[in-house]
Write a protein that holds these residues in place. Structure first.
Motif, PDB file in Angstrom:
ATOM      1  N   LYS A   1      11.994  -6.808 -11.115  1.00 45.72           N
ATOM      2  CA  LYS A   1      12.207  -5.374 -10.908  1.00 45.72           C
ATOM      3  C   LYS A   1      13.683  -5.076 -10.648  1.00 45.72           C
ATOM      4  O   LYS A   1      14.373  -5.870  -9.995  1.00 45.72           O
ATOM      5  CB  LYS A   1      11.366  -4.872  -9.723  1.00 45.72           C
ATOM      6  CG  LYS A   1       9.873  -4.956  -9.966  1.00 45.72           C
ATOM      7  CD  LYS A   1       9.092  -4.499  -8.750  1.00 45.72           C
ATOM      8  CE  LYS A   1       7.593  -4.611  -9.001  1.00 45.72           C
ATOM      9  NZ  LYS A   1       6.804  -4.245  -7.802  1.00 45.72           N
ATOM     10  N   PRO A   2      14.182  -3.931 -11.119  1.00 44.15           N
ATOM     11  CA  PRO A   2      15.567  -3.559 -10.859  1.00 44.15           C
ATOM     12  C   PRO A   2      15.774  -3.162  -9.408  1.00 44.15           C
ATOM     13  O   PRO A   2      14.829  -2.755  -8.720  1.00 44.15           O
ATOM     14  CB  PRO A   2      15.807  -2.371 -11.796  1.00 44.15           C
ATOM     15  CG  PRO A   2      14.449  -1.777 -12.000  1.00 44.15           C
ATOM     16  CD  PRO A   2      13.481  -2.928 -11.952  1.00 44.15           C
TER      17      PRO A   2
ATOM     18  N   LEU B   1      12.294   4.618  -4.642  1.00 42.40           N
ATOM     19  CA  LEU B   1      13.193   3.616  -4.057  1.00 42.40           C
ATOM     20  C   LEU B   1      12.606   3.151  -2.736  1.00 42.40           C
ATOM     21  O   LEU B   1      12.280   3.969  -1.877  1.00 42.40           O
ATOM     22  CB  LEU B   1      14.576   4.215  -3.817  1.00 42.40           C
ATOM     23  CG  LEU B   1      15.330   4.768  -5.035  1.00 42.40           C
ATOM     24  CD1 LEU B   1      16.691   5.292  -4.607  1.00 42.40           C
ATOM     25  CD2 LEU B   1      15.479   3.698  -6.102  1.00 42.40           C
ATOM     26  N   THR B   2      12.469   1.839  -2.577  1.00 45.33           N
ATOM     27  CA  THR B   2      11.902   1.307  -1.348  1.00 45.33           C
ATOM     28  C   THR B   2      12.478  -0.074  -1.056  1.00 45.33           C
ATOM     29  O   THR B   2      12.705  -0.862  -1.976  1.00 45.33           O
ATOM     30  CB  THR B   2      10.367   1.209  -1.439  1.00 45.33           C
ATOM     31  OG1 THR B   2       9.857   0.602  -0.243  1.00 45.33           O
ATOM     32  CG2 THR B   2       9.921   0.405  -2.650  1.00 45.33           C
ATOM     33  N   PRO B   3      12.699  -0.389   0.229  1.00 42.22           N
ATOM     34  CA  PRO B   3      13.130  -1.742   0.569  1.00 42.22           C
ATOM     35  C   PRO B   3      11.961  -2.718   0.683  1.00 42.22           C
ATOM     36  O   PRO B   3      12.169  -3.931   0.789  1.00 42.22           O
ATOM     37  CB  PRO B   3      13.809  -1.554   1.932  1.00 42.22           C
ATOM     38  CG  PRO B   3      13.058  -0.409   2.542  1.00 42.22           C
ATOM     39  CD  PRO B   3      12.710   0.506   1.393  1.00 42.22           C
ATOM     40  N   VAL B   4      10.737  -2.201   0.664  1.00 38.42           N
ATOM     41  CA  VAL B   4       9.552  -3.035   0.853  1.00 38.42           C
ATOM     42  C   VAL B   4       9.405  -3.998  -0.323  1.00 38.42           C
ATOM     43  O   VAL B   4       9.370  -3.572  -1.484  1.00 38.42           O
ATOM     44  CB  VAL B   4       8.288  -2.174   1.008  1.00 38.42           C
ATOM     45  CG1 VAL B   4       7.054  -3.053   1.116  1.00 38.42           C
ATOM     46  CG2 VAL B   4       8.403  -1.274   2.226  1.00 38.42           C
ATOM     47  N   GLY B   5       9.313  -5.266  -0.015  1.00 38.73           N
ATOM     48  CA  GLY B   5       9.122  -6.277  -1.050  1.00 38.73           C
ATOM     49  C   GLY B   5      10.375  -7.030  -1.428  1.00 38.73           C
ATOM     50  O   GLY B   5      10.300  -8.024  -2.167  1.00 38.73           O
TER      51      GLY B   5
ATOM     52  N   VAL C   1      13.491  -0.502  -7.277  1.00 40.30           N
ATOM     53  CA  VAL C   1      13.142   0.673  -8.062  1.00 40.30           C
ATOM     54  C   VAL C   1      11.723   0.474  -8.590  1.00 40.30           C
ATOM     55  O   VAL C   1      11.474  -0.389  -9.433  1.00 40.30           O
ATOM     56  CB  VAL C   1      14.123   0.887  -9.235  1.00 40.30           C
ATOM     57  CG1 VAL C   1      13.727   2.130 -10.030  1.00 40.30           C
ATOM     58  CG2 VAL C   1      15.552   0.998  -8.728  1.00 40.30           C
ATOM     59  N   GLU C   2      10.795   1.251  -8.064  1.00 39.25           N
ATOM     60  CA  GLU C   2       9.385   1.153  -8.460  1.00 39.25           C
ATOM     61  C   GLU C   2       9.042   2.313  -9.396  1.00 39.25           C
ATOM     62  O   GLU C   2       9.376   3.462  -9.128  1.00 39.25           O
ATOM     63  CB  GLU C   2       8.476   1.203  -7.228  1.00 39.25           C
ATOM     64  CG  GLU C   2       8.649   0.029  -6.276  1.00 39.25           C
ATOM     65  CD  GLU C   2       7.873  -1.199  -6.733  1.00 39.25           C
ATOM     66  OE1 GLU C   2       7.296  -1.172  -7.845  1.00 39.25           O
ATOM     67  OE2 GLU C   2       7.835  -2.182  -5.969  1.00 39.25           O
ATOM     68  N   THR C   3       8.366   2.005 -10.494  1.00 35.99           N
ATOM     69  CA  THR C   3       8.071   3.017 -11.508  1.00 35.99           C
ATOM     70  C   THR C   3       6.853   3.857 -11.133  1.00 35.99           C
ATOM     71  O   THR C   3       5.970   3.404 -10.402  1.00 35.99           O
ATOM     72  CB  THR C   3       7.826   2.347 -12.866  1.00 35.99           C
ATOM     73  OG1 THR C   3       6.770   1.380 -12.730  1.00 35.99           O
ATOM     74  CG2 THR C   3       9.082   1.654 -13.356  1.00 35.99           C
ATOM     75  N   PRO C   4       6.767   5.089 -11.644  1.00 40.14           N
ATOM     76  CA  PRO C   4       5.608   5.953 -11.372  1.00 40.14           C
ATOM     77  C   PRO C   4       4.344   5.387 -12.013  1.00 40.14           C
ATOM     78  O   PRO C   4       4.399   4.633 -12.991  1.00 40.14           O
ATOM     79  CB  PRO C   4       5.988   7.290 -12.021  1.00 40.14           C
ATOM     80  CG  PRO C   4       7.453   7.221 -12.257  1.00 40.14           C
ATOM     81  CD  PRO C   4       7.781   5.788 -12.463  1.00 40.14           C
ATOM     82  N   LEU C   5       3.198   5.776 -11.474  1.00 39.74           N
ATOM     83  CA  LEU C   5       1.906   5.418 -12.051  1.00 39.74           C
ATOM     84  C   LEU C   5       1.197   6.689 -12.497  1.00 39.74           C
ATOM     85  O   LEU C   5       1.135   7.675 -11.760  1.00 39.74           O
ATOM     86  CB  LEU C   5       1.041   4.678 -11.022  1.00 39.74           C
ATOM     87  CG  LEU C   5       1.470   3.254 -10.692  1.00 39.74           C
ATOM     88  CD1 LEU C   5       0.663   2.719  -9.506  1.00 39.74           C
ATOM     89  CD2 LEU C   5       1.320   2.331 -11.889  1.00 39.74           C
ATOM     90  N   HIS C   6       0.660   6.644 -13.703  1.00 37.75           N
ATOM     91  CA  HIS C   6      -0.078   7.778 -14.255  1.00 37.75           C
ATOM     92  C   HIS C   6      -1.320   7.229 -14.934  1.00 37.75           C
ATOM     93  O   HIS C   6      -1.344   6.079 -15.369  1.00 37.75           O
ATOM     94  CB  HIS C   6       0.786   8.547 -15.251  1.00 37.75           C
ATOM     95  CG  HIS C   6       0.184   9.838 -15.695  1.00 37.75           C
ATOM     96  ND1 HIS C   6      -0.665   9.925 -16.782  1.00 37.75           N
ATOM     97  CD2 HIS C   6       0.290  11.093 -15.198  1.00 37.75           C
ATOM     98  CE1 HIS C   6      -1.043  11.176 -16.937  1.00 37.75           C
ATOM     99  NE2 HIS C   6      -0.492  11.914 -15.985  1.00 37.75           N
TER     100      HIS C   6
ATOM    101  N   GLN D   1       0.798  -1.213   0.000  1.00 37.26           N
ATOM    102  CA  GLN D   1       0.000   0.000   0.000  1.00 37.26           C
ATOM    103  C   GLN D   1       0.839   1.275   0.000  1.00 37.26           C
ATOM    104  O   GLN D   1       0.553   2.224  -0.738  1.00 37.26           O
ATOM    105  CB  GLN D   1      -0.951   0.000   1.191  1.00 37.26           C
ATOM    106  CG  GLN D   1      -2.002   1.079   1.120  1.00 37.26           C
ATOM    107  CD  GLN D   1      -3.105   0.837   2.131  1.00 37.26           C
ATOM    108  OE1 GLN D   1      -3.185   1.553   3.115  1.00 37.26           O
ATOM    109  NE2 GLN D   1      -3.933  -0.149   1.895  1.00 37.26           N
ATOM    110  N   GLY D   2       1.868   1.329   0.808  1.00 37.24           N
ATOM    111  CA  GLY D   2       2.721   2.513   0.828  1.00 37.24           C
ATOM    112  C   GLY D   2       3.426   2.721  -0.496  1.00 37.24           C
ATOM    113  O   GLY D   2       3.583   3.850  -0.971  1.00 37.24           O
ATOM    114  N   THR D   3       3.866   1.622  -1.100  1.00 38.68           N
ATOM    115  CA  THR D   3       4.510   1.704  -2.407  1.00 38.68           C
ATOM    116  C   THR D   3       3.529   2.210  -3.447  1.00 38.68           C
ATOM    117  O   THR D   3       3.870   3.036  -4.309  1.00 38.68           O
ATOM    118  CB  THR D   3       5.049   0.323  -2.818  1.00 38.68           C
ATOM    119  OG1 THR D   3       5.991  -0.130  -1.849  1.00 38.68           O
ATOM    120  CG2 THR D   3       5.724   0.386  -4.182  1.00 38.68           C
TER     121      THR D   3
END
Length: 225
Positions: A134-135, A121-125, A146-151, A103-105
């Motif tokens: 994922k990179p 950037l997140t350590p979650v997951g 490295v989580e990508t943006p959502l639009h 959820q936070g991600t």
């Protein structure tokens, strides 16, 4: 002043098959249920829905799933919707591409999409299925996903009080994902519990500015949680 208050049909007219749609709310609080119901009636198909959850059975995102209009659901949990939580081959909603995101991600990816950031950037997951494909990045001796943006093409959000220029006040927990989604879509439609004249909302209580909102549809039911 540009007239933003419209019927649901007018507001949703340009929402097309295959659109990417963000839907606000958390477990029903702050969900634009009337907008989702009207969208289901219009029958737009192959939608990618980005939402905190899967709505409830037949309500909010749940009605879009029930009618088979969703191709992909990007959400942080689906258990509140009994039709999704117990899904199996042959169920009405079986076959949807479910992409579950912490959820936070999820909210940070939406915020990144709205503010022009290149990612989160997140350590979650790390070390779980969330990290598959994922990179990662090493920074300061720590490893991050490295989580990508959502639009989105459209955001359907819900406001407790909305003035005619689109300034929004959210009551209590109905605020949740709605302000972030209002930043991260090309076209923002707000379902309003109550529409008032410009100036009736104290500027200190404006939580989403009207410049982000294209369309206002009155008629959402009260939500006090």
């Amino acid at each position: 002043m540009l007239e933003k208050v419209k019927t649901a049909e007018e507001a949703l007219r340009d929402l097309h098959d295959g659109a990417v749609v963000m839907v606000g709310g958390f477990a029903g609080a702050g969900s634009p249920n009337q907008l989702c119901a009207r969208l289901a009636e219009l029958g737009r198909r192959d939608l990618t829905i980005i939402s905190c959850d899967a709505g409830r059975a037949g309500l909010g995102v749940g009605i879009l799933l029930r009618k088979g209009l969703v191709k992909t659901l990007i959400a942080s949990h689906v258990g509140v919707n009994t039709e999704v939580a117990g899904r199996k081959p042959g169920d009405v909603v079986y076959g949807v591409d479910y992409q579950l995101v912490p959820q936070g991600t999820l909210v940070e990816r939406i915020r990144a999409g709205g503010t022009g950031l290149g990612g989160v950037l997140t350590p979650v997951g790390l070390g779980t299925v969330v990290a598959e494909g994922k990179p990662t990045l090493e920074l300061g001796g720590k490893t991050y996903l490295v989580e990508t943006p959502l639009h989105a093409d459209f955001a359907l959000i819900r406001g407790s009080v909305v003035d005619r220029s689109g300034n929004i006040f959210y009551n209590m927990s109905t605020r949740n994902f709605n302000p972030a989604m209002a930043l991260a879509a090309d076209h923002v439609i707000v379902g309003a519990e109550r529409v008032v004249e410009v100036g009736e909302i104290d500027p200190n209580h404006v939580m989403t500015p009207g410049i982000l909102v294209e369309s206002i549809v009155e008629g959402e039911q009260p939500c006090w949680i």
